[in-house]
Enzyme design. Structure first.
Site, PDB file in Angstrom:
ATOM      1  CG  HIS A 187      -1.946   0.877   1.090  1.00 57.04           C
ATOM      2  ND1 HIS A 187      -1.978   2.446   1.405  1.00 57.04           N
ATOM      3  CD2 HIS A 187      -3.437   0.782   0.800  1.00 57.04           C
ATOM      4  CE1 HIS A 187      -3.152   3.050   1.028  1.00 57.04           C
ATOM      5  NE2 HIS A 187      -4.009   1.815   0.759  1.00 57.04           N
ATOM      6  CG  ASP A 206      -8.316  -4.582  -2.421  1.00 58.44           C
ATOM      7  OD1 ASP A 206      -7.435  -3.497  -2.603  1.00 58.44           O
ATOM      8  OD2 ASP A 206      -9.562  -4.462  -2.539  1.00 58.44           O
TER       9      ASP A 206
HETATM   10  C1  SDX Z   1      -6.236  -0.071  -2.753  1.00 55.01           C
HETATM   11  O1  SDX Z   1      -4.553   4.392  -2.119  1.00 55.01           O
HETATM   12  C2  SDX Z   1      -5.200   3.877  -1.311  1.00 55.01           C
HETATM   13  O2  SDX Z   1      -5.812   4.401  -0.481  1.00 55.01           O
HETATM   14  C3  SDX Z   1      -6.152   2.790  -2.115  1.00 55.01           C
HETATM   15  C4  SDX Z   1      -7.034   1.966  -1.337  1.00 55.01           C
HETATM   16  C5  SDX Z   1      -8.083   2.699  -1.189  1.00 55.01           C
HETATM   17  O3  SDX Z   1      -9.119   2.344  -0.208  1.00 55.01           O
HETATM   18  O4  SDX Z   1      -8.476   3.544  -1.934  1.00 55.01           O
HETATM   19  O5  SDX Z   1      -6.498   1.511  -0.020  1.00 55.01           O
HETATM   20  C6  SDX Z   1      -7.547   0.748  -2.120  1.00 55.01           C
HETATM   21  O6  SDX Z   1      -6.162   0.177  -3.734  1.00 55.01           O
HETATM   22  C7  SDX Z   1      -5.354  -0.996  -2.096  1.00 55.01           C
HETATM   23  C8  SDX Z   1      -4.174  -1.319  -2.968  1.00 55.01           C
HETATM   24  C9  SDX Z   1      -4.838  -2.594  -3.603  1.00 55.01           C
HETATM   25  N1  SDX Z   1      -3.614  -3.250  -4.722  1.00 55.01           N
HETATM   26  C10 SDX Z   1      -3.039  -4.281  -4.578  1.00 55.01           C
HETATM   27  O7  SDX Z   1      -3.123  -4.998  -3.737  1.00 55.01           O
HETATM   28  C11 SDX Z   1      -2.121  -4.405  -5.831  1.00 55.01           C
HETATM   29  C12 SDX Z   1      -0.895  -5.128  -5.549  1.00 55.01           C
HETATM   30  N2  SDX Z   1      -0.042  -3.773  -4.878  1.00 55.01           N
HETATM   31  C13 SDX Z   1       0.994  -3.046  -5.401  1.00 55.01           C
HETATM   32  O8  SDX Z   1       0.532  -2.952  -6.714  1.00 55.01           O
HETATM   33  C14 SDX Z   1       1.418  -1.775  -4.841  1.00 55.01           C
HETATM   34  O9  SDX Z   1       1.475  -2.426  -3.429  1.00 55.01           O
HETATM   35  C15 SDX Z   1       0.607  -0.777  -4.432  1.00 55.01           C
HETATM   36  C16 SDX Z   1       0.133  -0.232  -5.946  1.00 55.01           C
HETATM   37  C17 SDX Z   1      -0.620  -0.779  -3.852  1.00 55.01           C
HETATM   38  C18 SDX Z   1       1.208   0.319  -4.162  1.00 55.01           C
HETATM   39  O10 SDX Z   1       2.342   0.823  -4.799  1.00 55.01           O
HETATM   40  P1  SDX Z   1       3.584   1.826  -4.470  1.00 55.01           P
HETATM   41  O11 SDX Z   1       3.289   2.536  -3.228  1.00 55.01           O
HETATM   42  O12 SDX Z   1       3.719   2.675  -5.609  1.00 55.01           O
HETATM   43  O13 SDX Z   1       4.642   1.059  -4.110  1.00 55.01           O
HETATM   44  P2  SDX Z   1       5.604   0.449  -5.221  1.00 55.01           P
HETATM   45  O14 SDX Z   1       5.020  -0.045  -6.454  1.00 55.01           O
HETATM   46  O15 SDX Z   1       6.793   1.575  -5.493  1.00 55.01           O
HETATM   47  O16 SDX Z   1       6.321  -0.723  -4.572  1.00 55.01           O
HETATM   48  C19 SDX Z   1       7.586  -0.477  -3.747  1.00 55.01           C
HETATM   49  C20 SDX Z   1       8.464  -1.958  -3.834  1.00 55.01           C
HETATM   50  C21 SDX Z   1       8.679  -2.112  -5.236  1.00 55.01           C
HETATM   51  O17 SDX Z   1       9.901  -2.926  -5.008  1.00 55.01           O
HETATM   52  P3  SDX Z   1      11.414  -2.302  -5.757  1.00 55.01           P
HETATM   53  O18 SDX Z   1      11.193  -1.721  -6.839  1.00 55.01           O
HETATM   54  O19 SDX Z   1      11.490  -1.431  -4.391  1.00 55.01           O
HETATM   55  O20 SDX Z   1      12.216  -3.564  -5.346  1.00 55.01           O
HETATM   56  O21 SDX Z   1       7.506  -2.920  -3.152  1.00 55.01           O
HETATM   57  C22 SDX Z   1       7.224  -3.742  -4.237  1.00 55.01           C
HETATM   58  C23 SDX Z   1       7.581  -3.039  -5.458  1.00 55.01           C
HETATM   59  O22 SDX Z   1       8.067  -4.149  -6.729  1.00 55.01           O
HETATM   60  N3  SDX Z   1       5.855  -4.103  -4.198  1.00 55.01           N
HETATM   61  C24 SDX Z   1       5.486  -5.485  -4.424  1.00 55.01           C
HETATM   62  C25 SDX Z   1       4.158  -5.365  -4.215  1.00 55.01           C
HETATM   63  N4  SDX Z   1       3.706  -4.156  -3.703  1.00 55.01           N
HETATM   64  C26 SDX Z   1       4.746  -3.357  -3.968  1.00 55.01           C
HETATM   65  N5  SDX Z   1       5.915  -6.588  -4.740  1.00 55.01           N
HETATM   66  C27 SDX Z   1       5.421  -7.818  -4.751  1.00 55.01           C
HETATM   67  N6  SDX Z   1       3.893  -8.081  -4.460  1.00 55.01           N
HETATM   68  C28 SDX Z   1       3.264  -6.450  -4.246  1.00 55.01           C
HETATM   69  N7  SDX Z   1       2.023  -6.656  -4.151  1.00 55.01           N
END
Ligand code: SDX
Length: 426
Positions: free
Chosen positions: A315, A372
């Site tokens: 998140h 989720d």
């Molecule tokens: C919602 O914003 C809100 O408030 C949203 C929400 C709401 O109520 O409105 O809370 C609802 O959207 C919840 C989130 C649902 N999405 C998912 O579950 C999809 C999986 N999660 C990711 O796609 C991700 O965690 C996000 C999109 C939720 C957050 O992305 P960020 O903050 O941009 O983080 P990032 O992509 O920069 O990740 C940081 C690191 C990265 O690794 P490095 O490049 O530093 O090596 O963490 C890794 C990412 O690759 N990472 C994950 C991961 N999420 C982040 N690695 C594996 N699996 C994951 N799910």
């Protein structure tokens, strides 16, 4: 005298002062609205990781503590002690309703839950395999042509009427979208049923209103199901300046109709990185298929060269447990027996959680289960089809979107959203 932050351009040795603005809670902000005028440079922040886009007194999140409050009240208290409709009233009016206000609000929404007959034709224009989110965003946008007078809202009563109308109609639109997708006739709202029961009724009833008998031979909707879904709506009601709310505010900033702003929010929420994750979580758990396969997929999620991500994990704000995820996990444990939750899916989910919460990759990146990750197992137990998971997120979040839209409209400092860029072209 305001505190300021001085920024020095080491290229030219020029320094610039910017006001620090303090919140009632959470991080302070540096007001950089004059940054370009003073420095001739833009700030750069893809994804707005360090950018506050507005002031707001609706929802507060402390990502480090895993804290969430609507109008200052903790989410745990609201989810356990108040109905979703009372939470809608709180978000719209900044206080919980008394008994009379609660009853009046409930009654008004029941009467507003019907759709104009002209809108029915729109549903039939869609192929039956259309995803309900496509139908939902289109029908919501179409509502603007039935309530065009809501383009120019002048007073509080009009704001409230416009807001109550869309909150009341979204469940009906979502239910009709689903009924069309299975080739079943629409079930009109029943004003003798509460908001949440009525949604389940419109999803499930046979033509004429008879209900399907469940495994216990009961042909009515059980209280435990209504309470579970009502809690899910409350947990999804608002969440500060997330991607879909930012979309709604951006559309509000151009002066477009409030219902097309909500439609834009629905479209933004559909993405699997956002609200679409709840549907993807279940698909992913089914794809993993067994507890034995979990380790292999955890390794894929950690592999920077593999685009596979663990749906329902991570998140932008929560770097601790998402308090909504905690509430849903508690609900899952409570419902395990009454609702015959799918134990196989739950076993795979808890194995993922167990490994991920102890794995350095996830710990270092502070990746925790989000809302989720847990909602899908409960919705599956409520016999909600996975294609309706994100529409259910829409039903819960509509009140948040419209409350944020109203706050934007009332903010004397609001301006059209128009960010700049770092040009790297020819
Ligand atoms: C919602 O914003 C809100 O408030 C949203 C929400 C709401 O109520 O409105 O809370 C609802 O959207 C919840 C989130 C649902 N999405 C998912 O579950 C999809 C999986 N999660 C990711 O796609 C991700 O965690 C996000 C999109 C939720 C957050 O992305 P960020 O903050 O941009 O983080 P990032 O992509 O920069 O990740 C940081 C690191 C990265 O690794 P490095 O490049 O530093 O090596 O963490 C890794 C990412 O690759 N990472 C994950 C991961 N999420 C982040 N690695 C594996 N699996 C994951 N799910």
């Amino acid at each position: 005298m305001k505190d300021t932050m001085t920024i020095v351009n080491n290229r030219t040795n020029e320094s610039y002062e910017f006001d620090i603005l303090d919140p009632t809670r959470g991080p302070s902000v540096v007001d950089i609205s004059s940054f370009y005028a003073k420095t001739g440079m833009f700030t750069y922040d893809p994804g707005y990781t360090s950018t506050a886009s507005c002031t707001s007194d609706i929802t507060f999140i402390d990502g480090a503590k895993g804290e969430l409050r609507y109008r200052g009240i903790e989410i745990e208290k609201l989810a356990n002690k108040h109905s979703y409709l009372d939470v809608c009233y709180l978000l719209l009016n900044s206080e919980l309703p008394n008994k009379e206000q609660s009853e009046d609000f409930d009654l008004e929404l029941r009467h507003r839950s019907f759709l104009h007959e002209g809108l029915m034709n729109l549903f039939r224009a869609f192929p039956s395999n259309a995803h309900p989110m496509a139908t939902l965003s289109s029908a919501t946008s179409a509502l603007s042509s039935f309530y065009y007078d809501h383009l120019d809202i002048k007073n509080e009563a009009e704001y409230q009427e416009m807001a109550r109308r869309i909150i009341a109609k979204i469940p009906t639109i979502a239910a009709f979208a689903y009924r069309h997708s299975i080739g079943a006739p629409f079930i009109q709202p029943d004003i003798d049923r509460s908001f949440t029961e009525n949604f389940l009724y419109m999803l499930r009833a046979y033509p004429g209103g008879k209900m399907h008998r469940n495994i216990n031979g009961e042909d009515h909707i059980r209280e435990i199901e209504i309470k579970a879904l009502d809690t899910i709506f409350t947990l999804h009601a608002d969440h500060e300046q997330n991607a879909s709310t930012t979309t709604v505010r951006n559309v509000a900033s151009t002066g477009a109709h409030p219902y097309v702003a909500i439609s834009a929010g629905i479209s933004a929420l559909w993405g699997r990185a956002h609200g679409g994750a709840n549907e993807s979580v279940i698909a992913q758990l089914k794809m993993i298929g067994s507890v034995e396969n979990v380790d292999k997929f955890i390794e894929r999620a950690k592999d920077p060269n593999d685009e596979f991500r663990l749906m329902g994990f991570g998140h932008r704000v929560y770097k601790n447990f998402d308090p909504r995820a905690k509430a849903l996990k508690a609900l899952q444990d409570q419902l395990k027996n009454e609702l015959q939750l799918d134990s196989k899916l739950m076993q795979i989910a808890s194995r993922i959680e167990q490994i991920a919460l102890n794995d350095e990759y996830f710990i270092q990146r502070k990746l925790y289960p989000n809302i989720d990750f847990y909602s899908g197992v409960i919705l599956t137990a409520l016999k909600i089809p996975t294609s309706m998971f994100t529409p259910i997120f829409v039903i819960g979040r509509t009140v948040g979107w419209i409350t944020q839209w109203i706050e934007f409209k009332k903010d004397p400092k609001s301006k059209i959203a128009r960010p700049r860029q770092l040009y790297i072209g020819k």
